[in-house]
Design a protein around this motif. Structure first.
Motif, PDB file in Angstrom:
ATOM      1  N   MET A  38      24.220 -24.908  48.277  1.00  0.00           N
ATOM      2  CA  MET A  38      23.620 -24.035  49.284  1.00  0.00           C
ATOM      3  C   MET A  38      24.077 -22.577  49.102  1.00  0.00           C
ATOM      4  SD  MET A  38      21.540 -23.969  51.716  1.00  0.00           S
ATOM      5  CE  MET A  38      21.108 -23.688  53.363  1.00  0.00           C
ATOM      6  N   THR A  39      25.345 -22.387  48.749  1.00  0.00           N
ATOM      7  CA  THR A  39      25.860 -21.029  48.575  1.00  0.00           C
ATOM      8  C   THR A  39      25.110 -20.288  47.481  1.00  0.00           C
ATOM      9  OG1 THR A  39      28.036 -21.676  49.351  1.00  0.00           O
ATOM     10  CG2 THR A  39      27.920 -19.666  48.064  1.00  0.00           C
ATOM     11  N   GLY A  40      24.853 -20.979  46.366  1.00  0.00           N
ATOM     12  CA  GLY A  40      24.117 -20.345  45.269  1.00  0.00           C
ATOM     13  C   GLY A  40      22.723 -19.916  45.691  1.00  0.00           C
ATOM     14  N   PHE A  41      22.074 -20.765  46.466  1.00  0.00           N
ATOM     15  CA  PHE A  41      20.739 -20.440  46.967  1.00  0.00           C
ATOM     16  C   PHE A  41      20.792 -19.208  47.867  1.00  0.00           C
ATOM     17  CE2 PHE A  41      17.772 -20.813  50.565  1.00  0.00           C
ATOM     18  CZ  PHE A  41      16.575 -20.616  49.876  1.00  0.00           C
ATOM     19  N   LEU A  42      21.753 -19.163  48.784  1.00  0.00           N
ATOM     20  CA  LEU A  42      21.865 -18.015  49.693  1.00  0.00           C
ATOM     21  C   LEU A  42      22.230 -16.743  48.930  1.00  0.00           C
ATOM     22  CD1 LEU A  42      23.634 -19.655  52.775  1.00  0.00           C
ATOM     23  CD2 LEU A  42      21.231 -18.952  52.563  1.00  0.00           C
ATOM     24  N   PHE A  43      23.075 -16.889  47.926  1.00  0.00           N
ATOM     25  CA  PHE A  43      23.445 -15.749  47.082  1.00  0.00           C
ATOM     26  C   PHE A  43      22.179 -15.130  46.478  1.00  0.00           C
ATOM     27  CE2 PHE A  43      24.563 -13.925  42.972  1.00  0.00           C
ATOM     28  CZ  PHE A  43      25.677 -13.151  43.271  1.00  0.00           C
ATOM     29  N   GLU A  44      21.345 -15.954  45.876  1.00  0.00           N
ATOM     30  CA  GLU A  44      20.112 -15.474  45.260  1.00  0.00           C
ATOM     31  C   GLU A  44      19.111 -14.988  46.308  1.00  0.00           C
ATOM     32  OE1 GLU A  44      18.581 -18.327  42.469  1.00  0.00           O
ATOM     33  OE2 GLU A  44      20.562 -18.580  41.555  1.00  0.00           O
ATOM     34  N   SER A  79      19.644 -13.518  49.087  1.00  0.00           N
ATOM     35  CA  SER A  79      19.957 -12.192  49.642  1.00  0.00           C
ATOM     36  C   SER A  79      19.230 -11.094  48.878  1.00  0.00           C
ATOM     37  CB  SER A  79      21.464 -11.947  49.677  1.00  0.00           C
ATOM     38  OG  SER A  79      22.011 -11.955  48.384  1.00  0.00           O
ATOM     39  N   PHE A  80      19.189 -11.178  47.547  1.00  0.00           N
ATOM     40  CA  PHE A  80      18.469 -10.160  46.790  1.00  0.00           C
ATOM     41  C   PHE A  80      16.961 -10.352  46.893  1.00  0.00           C
ATOM     42  CE2 PHE A  80      16.367  -8.395  43.070  1.00  0.00           C
ATOM     43  CZ  PHE A  80      16.708  -7.065  43.226  1.00  0.00           C
ATOM     44  N   LEU A  81      16.517 -11.589  46.860  1.00  0.00           N
ATOM     45  CA  LEU A  81      15.072 -11.842  46.933  1.00  0.00           C
ATOM     46  C   LEU A  81      14.466 -11.319  48.237  1.00  0.00           C
ATOM     47  CD1 LEU A  81      14.892 -15.417  45.389  1.00  0.00           C
ATOM     48  CD2 LEU A  81      14.266 -13.237  44.313  1.00  0.00           C
ATOM     49  N   LEU A  82      15.242 -11.322  49.299  1.00  0.00           N
ATOM     50  CA  LEU A  82      14.755 -10.797  50.579  1.00  0.00           C
ATOM     51  C   LEU A  82      14.641  -9.275  50.564  1.00  0.00           C
ATOM     52  CD1 LEU A  82      16.764 -13.117  52.984  1.00  0.00           C
ATOM     53  CD2 LEU A  82      14.279 -13.137  52.616  1.00  0.00           C
ATOM     54  N   ALA A  83      15.486  -8.623  49.791  1.00  0.00           N
ATOM     55  CA  ALA A  83      15.458  -7.157  49.703  1.00  0.00           C
ATOM     56  C   ALA A  83      14.475  -6.666  48.647  1.00  0.00           C
ATOM     57  CB  ALA A  83      16.858  -6.630  49.390  1.00  0.00           C
ATOM     58  N   ALA A  84      14.197  -7.483  47.645  1.00  0.00           N
ATOM     59  CA  ALA A  84      13.389  -7.057  46.500  1.00  0.00           C
ATOM     60  C   ALA A  84      12.010  -6.505  46.867  1.00  0.00           C
ATOM     61  CB  ALA A  84      13.255  -8.202  45.497  1.00  0.00           C
ATOM     62  N   ALA A 142      32.447 -14.691  48.163  1.00  0.00           N
ATOM     63  CA  ALA A 142      31.771 -13.831  47.181  1.00  0.00           C
ATOM     64  C   ALA A 142      30.313 -13.624  47.581  1.00  0.00           C
ATOM     65  CB  ALA A 142      31.874 -14.446  45.789  1.00  0.00           C
ATOM     66  N   GLY A 143      29.663 -14.682  48.064  1.00  0.00           N
ATOM     67  CA  GLY A 143      28.275 -14.564  48.505  1.00  0.00           C
ATOM     68  C   GLY A 143      28.125 -13.631  49.688  1.00  0.00           C
ATOM     69  N   ALA A 144      29.065 -13.692  50.620  1.00  0.00           N
ATOM     70  CA  ALA A 144      29.012 -12.804  51.787  1.00  0.00           C
ATOM     71  C   ALA A 144      29.180 -11.349  51.367  1.00  0.00           C
ATOM     72  CB  ALA A 144      30.072 -13.193  52.810  1.00  0.00           C
ATOM     73  N   VAL A 145      30.124 -11.098  50.488  1.00  0.00           N
ATOM     74  CA  VAL A 145      30.319  -9.723  50.001  1.00  0.00           C
ATOM     75  C   VAL A 145      29.055  -9.246  49.288  1.00  0.00           C
ATOM     76  CG1 VAL A 145      31.636  -8.288  48.388  1.00  0.00           C
ATOM     77  CG2 VAL A 145      32.834  -9.882  49.905  1.00  0.00           C
ATOM     78  N   TRP A 146      28.457 -10.117  48.478  1.00  0.00           N
ATOM     79  CA  TRP A 146      27.220  -9.768  47.772  1.00  0.00           C
ATOM     80  C   TRP A 146      26.098  -9.441  48.762  1.00  0.00           C
ATOM     81  CZ3 TRP A 146      25.606  -8.059  43.372  1.00  0.00           C
ATOM     82  CH2 TRP A 146      24.280  -8.204  42.982  1.00  0.00           C
ATOM     83  N   ALA A 147      25.913 -10.263  49.774  1.00  0.00           N
ATOM     84  CA  ALA A 147      24.851 -10.018  50.761  1.00  0.00           C
ATOM     85  C   ALA A 147      25.092  -8.705  51.493  1.00  0.00           C
ATOM     86  CB  ALA A 147      24.759 -11.186  51.744  1.00  0.00           C
TER      87      ALA A 147
END
Length: 156
Positions: free
Chosen positions: A1-7, A9-14, A79-84
């Motif tokens: 799930m973390t990997g999906f949310l990590f990805e 976050s960018f897809l929502l901004a793209a 790491a995912g939270a920092v990335w988002a």
């Protein structure tokens, strides 16, 4: 799930980035880029990633040191939270740059690459844009305004 949310976050901004880069003059782009609400979906992802690691996150931000930050980012959700968070703030910076570029009439041929640089390395993109912005302001101040008399010229 973390990997999906990590990805995610960018897809929502793209989409916002794509509009600002490839359709800067399209009417809806200005309205979308003018809204801070564009970051809300990314912030929801941030919250989903931050809640499970909240104790580590709190330690890293309330008593910042390199060790606690390393511990936070060693956790997948950390790491995912920092990335988002980075994605959300970069988007806000990009939106401000887009609006300022439009206001200052910076060419889309210059703004597009600057926004791409900002997507990839936002501090560098912002620094270059601030230089462009300062140059535009300097040039505008160096020339007489077209809306009034030239300094030293009498009014008729």
């Amino acid at each position: 799930m973390t990997g999906f949310l990590f990805e995610l976050s960018f897809l929502l901004a793209a989409p916002v980035w794509l509009l600002m880069i490839f359709a800067p003059a399209w009417g809806p782009t200005a309205r979308i880029a003018g809204s801070p609400l564009t970051v809300l979906p990314v912030l929801f992802v941030y919250v989903a990633l931050a809640v499970p690691v909240f104790p580590e996150l709190w330690t890293a931000v309330s008593s910042p040191d390199l060790g606690s930050f390393r511990e936070l980012t060693a956790l997948p959700d950390g790491a995912g939270a920092v990335w988002a968070q980075v994605i959300a703030w970069d988007l806000l910076i990009g939106q401000w740059m887009y609006r300022e570029g439009r206001r200052l009439e910076v060419s889309a041929l210059l703004m597009g690459p600057l926004l791409v640089l900002t997507v990839l390395l936002s501090p560098f993109g912002l620094l270059v844009f601030l230089g462009v912005r300062a140059m535009k302001a300097w040039r505008a101040g160096a020339r007489p305004s077209t809306g009034g008399p030239v300094p030293g010229q009498a009014r008729r």
